[in-house]
Each structure stands twice: as C-alpha cells, then as structure tokens.
Write an enzyme that holds these catalytic residues in place. Structure first.
Site, short mmCIF file in Angstrom:
data_model
loop_
_atom_site.label_atom_id
_atom_site.label_comp_id
_atom_site.label_asym_id
_atom_site.label_seq_id
_atom_site.Cartn_x
_atom_site.Cartn_y
_atom_site.Cartn_z
N SER A 105 82.61 31.45 -2.14
CA SER A 105 83.18 32.29 -1.35
C SER A 105 83.67 33.48 -2.25
CB SER A 105 84.67 31.60 -1.08
OG SER A 105 85.22 31.19 -2.00
N SER A 106 83.63 33.45 -3.50
CA SER A 106 84.02 34.61 -4.46
C SER A 106 83.00 35.67 -4.53
CB SER A 106 84.09 34.06 -5.84
OG SER A 106 85.15 33.21 -5.96
N CYS B 227 49.84 17.94 -3.22
CA CYS B 227 49.69 16.60 -3.01
C CYS B 227 49.20 16.02 -1.74
CB CYS B 227 51.12 15.96 -3.33
SG CYS B 227 51.07 15.24 -4.91
N TYR B 228 50.23 15.75 -0.79
CA TYR B 228 49.92 15.42 0.54
C TYR B 228 49.33 16.75 1.26
CZ TYR B 228 50.65 14.40 5.55
OH TYR B 228 50.47 14.18 6.81
N GLY C 152 54.40 14.77 0.38
CA GLY C 152 55.32 14.22 1.36
C GLY C 152 54.84 12.47 1.36
N GLU D 3 55.71 22.22 -9.30
CA GLU D 3 57.02 22.72 -9.15
C GLU D 3 57.88 22.03 -10.03
OE1 GLU D 3 55.19 20.99 -6.96
OE2 GLU D 3 56.63 19.49 -5.82
N SER E 146 88.42 30.69 -2.02
CA SER E 146 89.04 29.49 -2.53
C SER E 146 88.79 29.58 -4.19
CB SER E 146 87.87 28.13 -2.13
OG SER E 146 86.75 28.40 -2.82
N GLY E 147 88.44 30.54 -4.37
CA GLY E 147 87.98 30.57 -5.80
C GLY E 147 86.95 30.03 -6.27
N GLY E 148 86.04 29.40 -5.69
CA GLY E 148 84.73 28.96 -5.93
C GLY E 148 83.84 29.93 -5.91
N VAL E 149 82.78 29.60 -6.54
CA VAL E 149 81.60 30.43 -6.53
C VAL E 149 81.13 31.38 -5.33
CG1 VAL E 149 79.18 30.75 -7.54
CG2 VAL E 149 80.61 29.18 -8.57
N LYS F 211 71.94 28.29 -4.82
CA LYS F 211 73.10 28.48 -5.74
C LYS F 211 72.73 29.55 -7.12
CE LYS F 211 77.26 26.82 -6.45
NZ LYS F 211 78.38 26.63 -5.16
N HIS G 269 51.96 17.84 -8.84
CA HIS G 269 53.38 18.70 -8.48
C HIS G 269 53.45 19.82 -9.44
CE1 HIS G 269 55.03 16.31 -5.01
NE2 HIS G 269 54.43 15.07 -5.72
#
Ligand code: XMP
Length: 512
Positions: free
Chosen positions: A227-228, A80-81, A53, A170, A222-225, A368, A168
């Site tokens: 909602s599919s 870190c922080y 942070g 990550e 919608s055809g998007g990832v 995602k 870090h």
C-alpha cells in the site's frame, strides 16, 4: 513493449521463470496452458515459454497447448514437460527413463554455437526433475547438450526457432540458468532491455491519469510495502486527487502510526486521514479468545471504520489497492492439487465489494521484489520498502488468547526489542520474519529477592521465500542471549523467553 508469454502447465516454478525473465529486463506475463492461439496472437509475444509440469504428454488428461501455436512463427522454449510437448507436437519420441533423474546433474555443451547456449562453459551444473526423456528427436532438431542420462538434454531447431531444455534453468540449483534464459529472450527472441522500474513509473503514471481523469482516489494505507508503494506511485500521477486513510486499530507495532504520518503526511505531503480507532477495536476484542473470531471482528471493524472515514473525507469514485501480480495470475493447479493454489492469506477481503468503488491497482502486474525496487525509485525510505511482512490483524495474532491493552503493551515492548536487536546485528533483512509472541500463560521466576509470576515471550524467527513454507533460523547464541536478556530486563510483565524451533509445515509462521 517487448513481451514474453509464459504458458503454465502446472509447474511449481512458473512464477520463478517469470521473475528470471523480468530480471533480464524483459516484460513477461503468465497465461494458462490452453490459451487460444488467437488470444496469444493478440498479446503479440516475441517469444513463448512452456513451463514444466507434473504430467506425462501421453496421459489422457495431459495439459496440451493449442496445436496452432507452432504456426505462429514465434520462438518457443520448452522446459522439462515443455520439451516433451515440443517432441509430442513436432514428431519426436518421449519415453520413461530407467533411472528417474532428480536433483543436481552436470550438463555437457556439445554445440557451443547454439545461440541458446552462448556464453556457457563446456559443462555446467543443472537441476533435473523428470521421469521421462526424449529418445528420438523431432525432425529438423538437433541435440546441443547432454547429461549422463539424457542424450538430448537441450534440443534446438534454429530454423523453426524452437528450443527445449530437459532441466530447470530458472532455479538457483542451475547457477548459469539465467544466461540460458537471457539468451532466449535477447538473442533468440530479440527483446531489448526495456523492463525497468524507472520506465514502469512513466507508463503507470500515464495509465493512472487516463483511468481516473479528474476524479478522486482513496487508498487504505497500512504501512506495509504494497500500500505504501501504491500510494507513492498514485501520488506521482495524481497527487492532488489522492487521499490516504490510515486506520490505527490499536494492534500496531511501536512507532508505526508515527512513521506513516511522518513519511506520507510530511515527506510526501499526501493528504492523509489518520483515524485512531484503537479503543473501538480493543473493546470489541474484549473476552474473545478464538483466533478465527478475532480475525472476523478485526476484518469487519476495519471495513466499517474505513467506510466511515471515506464518507468523512467526502467519498471518491476510485479505491486504490496494492494488489500484486501473484494475486491475479490465473493459476493452474500444481501437481493437480487445487489446494496448492490457496494462499494461507486471510486478508481483510470484501472492501471493494462493500464500497461500490472502481479499483485502481497500479501494482497489478508486478512481483514483490519489483515493488520494492519501485518503492526505492519513488523515494520511499529503505526501511519501509524492505520491511518484513506484518499480518493485517496485527499484533492480535501474536497475543494468544484474549487481547487486552496491557497484553498488547507487553508484546509491543518485547517486539521493539526484537526489531532493534535484529537490525543492530544485521540479521533483520536476512530473514523473512522475526518477532515476539505473547503466550497467555504465566510462570514463576525470581528477580532480585522477589518471586515473580509473569508472562512468557516466544521468539519466532524464520526464513522463507514466500511464506508458504518456512524454516526456523539458527541465530547466533550471543544474539539470542542479548534479545532474551533485554526482554526480561526491560519489558515489565515478562520473566521467560523461549525460542520457537518449528518449521512450516507442520507449524505456521504466526502462532495465532
Ligand atoms: P502463516 O501464519 O499462515 O503465515 O504461516 C504466512 C505468512 O502470512 C502472514 N500472514 C498474514 N498476512 N494478513 C496478511 O497480510 C493476514 O491476515 C496474515 N496472516 C498471516 C504471516 O505473517 C506470514 O508471513
């Protein structure tokens, strides 16, 4: 299931940490830094991670965790922080460094027996970003690795099961950071490798069934990832009760409506209500050039059409949505800047409020990349699951100025060429987005013996991690040439192709 809790102290990398932990097949969630000890205890974490942070632990308004956290007997890793917090609470000392350490550095492991560092070579590259460092260890701790600037770059108290990292682990610039995070969750916290999408399907199917019972569910496809994948998952749980509504707003890419009907209607055999509202949308957009007005009209019309379609299929108690985890994390402003939280997304909102339906959001705890893996597990075609993002208002944000059927047709044809060539050259899946934009200006050209006066297509190809920032991609000139030649030769109404070489910021990805 084993659970790691990440407390967010305003780091820009909080979600990256969470993704790394999940890649280690361990479930984790993100909470605000000031989560009470009671609440923490109620989620029964097997380990807690403090993020980095921007603050200094001695600052008056420094974000601090509930002081009782170290009494829970749960292993803690501070980054870190987060390391400074450990020192602050357990009796060490933090001071500003002479030379601010920022960027790449080398870490020397001084105690290879420390469980956090198992499997690491003697020296590794790490990514620093800090202006304070530890000068005195808290009691019971020892330094187990150092950098040139910092004697205590990694500290450990095996007895208390508390560990701190000055750098870090990550980020990609700490290439072996996943080993360190893996050691923390597996060796120190004792988490198993339980978090897989195969396992998630079983769990989500049970949850969906118990939430919806015998009631009906409606989902806007919608055809998007997102909602599919949500549709495929709900289909697996309560297929008979699910109806998907797909609205053709006339602003779709070539072949889009057909693919959705093929995959969901025929392959998955999902009850699919296809609504062709393209004429209605295009009519309402007539004469409209202001980008915000375009978006409003499209958003409102979508809600109207969707509501009507819902009534037509007999209504339902539940509305399913492909909400993802980043949309629901209660975030802490990054670097004290609340604006950093605001996504540039201007999605069709308001649907659930208007519809008075209960929400089913089976992807709400997924990132995602996990949704994509889940989609493949559920049998969705790879082209659908790994497709590039496509904005809700569709091609309307890529036809600048007035959106007319003929302009949409020009853009759709140019866009088809871009997608085909990007796929054929294996570039499509390497970039964040690649698309054509139709500019509302015409210029002179020659074709054969004829003078032409036609539109210009701008080619936008960007790489990005999350759409918040982006850089233009340096495609090979041969590919650019092929795309340009094909668009000019094959797409009637275009005589010029330009390449957009602006980064975001200050430009945006879409032109609007
Ligand atoms: P900008 O143009 O703001 O876009 O740099 C960032 C990312 O968001 C996408 N985008 C949208 N996505 N609904 C969406 O779901 C929208 O209204 C919308 N507008 C932009 C854009 O394609 C890019 O990936």
């Amino acid at each position: 299931m084993d659970h790691i809790l990440i407390l967010d102290f305003g780091s820009q990398y909080t979600q990256v940490i969470a993704r790394r932990i999940r890649e280690a097949k361990v479930y984790c969630t993100i909470g605000r830094y000031d989560m009470s000890v009671d609440k923490i205890a109620s989620v029964k974490p097997k380990g807690i991670i403090f993020t980095g942070g921007p603050a200094n632990v001695y600052a008056e308004d420094a974000p601090l965790p509930d002081a009782g956290i170290f009494e829970l007997g749960v292993p803690v890793l501070g980054i870190c922080y987060g390391l400074q917090l450990i020192a602050h609470f357990l009796g060490g000392k933090v001071e500003p460094v002479q030379r601010r350490e920022y960027g790449k550095g080398m870490l020397q492991v001084t105690d290879p027996a420390c469980p956090l560092l198992e499997g690491l070579p003697e020296s590794i590259q790490v990514w620093n970003s800090h202006g304070d460092h530890l000068t005195e260890l808290p009691e019971g701790f020892k330094g187990v690795a150092r950098t040139d600037n910092s004697e205590y770059a990694v500290i450990a108290s095996a007895e208390r099961d508390v560990y701190g990292l000055q750098f870090h682990p990550e980020v990609a610039h700490t290439p072996k950071g996943n080993i360190i995070l893996g050691n923390f969750v597996h060796r120190i916290c004792g988490c198993g490798e339980e978090w897989t999408m195969r396992h998630y399907i079983d769990q989500a199917v049970d949850e969906i069934r118990s939430q919806v019972g015998k009631e009906r569910v409606i989902l806007g496809l919608s055809g998007g990832v997102d909602s599919s994948v949500a549709a495929a998952l709900i289909n697996e749980a309560v297929g008979e009760q699910l109806t998907c509504i797909f609205v053709n707003n006339g602003l779709l890419r070539a072949g889009e409506a057909e693919v959705v009907q093929e995959v969901f209607g025929r392959h998955f055999n999902i009850r699919l209500k296809y609504v062709d509202a393209s004429a209605r949308f295009v009519e309402l957009l007539e004469g409209v050039t202001d980008p915000e007005r375009k978006r409003k009209i499209i958003g409102n019309t979508f809600i109207d059409v969707f509501q009507e379609a819902t009534e037509m299929v007999g209504g339902a108690r539940f509305l399913a949505q492909g909400t993802l985890y980043p949309d629901v994390i209660e975030s802490v402003p990054i670097d004290g800047n609340p604006a950093a939280l605001i996504k540039s997304h201007h999605n069709v909102g308001g649907l659930p409020e208007k519809m008075h339906m209960e929400l089913v959001e089976p992807l709400k705890c997924l990132f995602k990349d996990e949704v994509r893996v889940l989609g493949v597990e559920l049998g969705l075609p790879k082209e659908m699951v790994y497709r590039q993002p496509f904005p809700g208002p569709g091609l309307a944000v890529r036809v600048l100025g007035e959106v007319t059927p003929s302009r949409l047709e020009v853009l759709r044809n140019a866009d088809k060429v871009v997608i085909e060539e990007m796929k054929a050259s294996d570039w499509y899946y390497k970039v964040w987005q690649s698309f054509a934009v139709l500019l509302p200006v015409r210029s002179v050209g020659v074709m054969g013996d004829e003078r032409t006066y036609d539109y210009t297509i701008a080619l936008r190809v960007v790489e990005s991690k999350d759409g918040m920032t982006a850089d233009w991609v340096k495609l090979p000139p041969e590919l650019l040439e092929r795309i340009s030649n094909r668009i000019i030769n094959e797409v009637k109404g275009v005589n010029r192709v330009c390449l957009d070489i602006s980064s975001k910021p200050p430009a945006t990805i879409e032109w609007e």
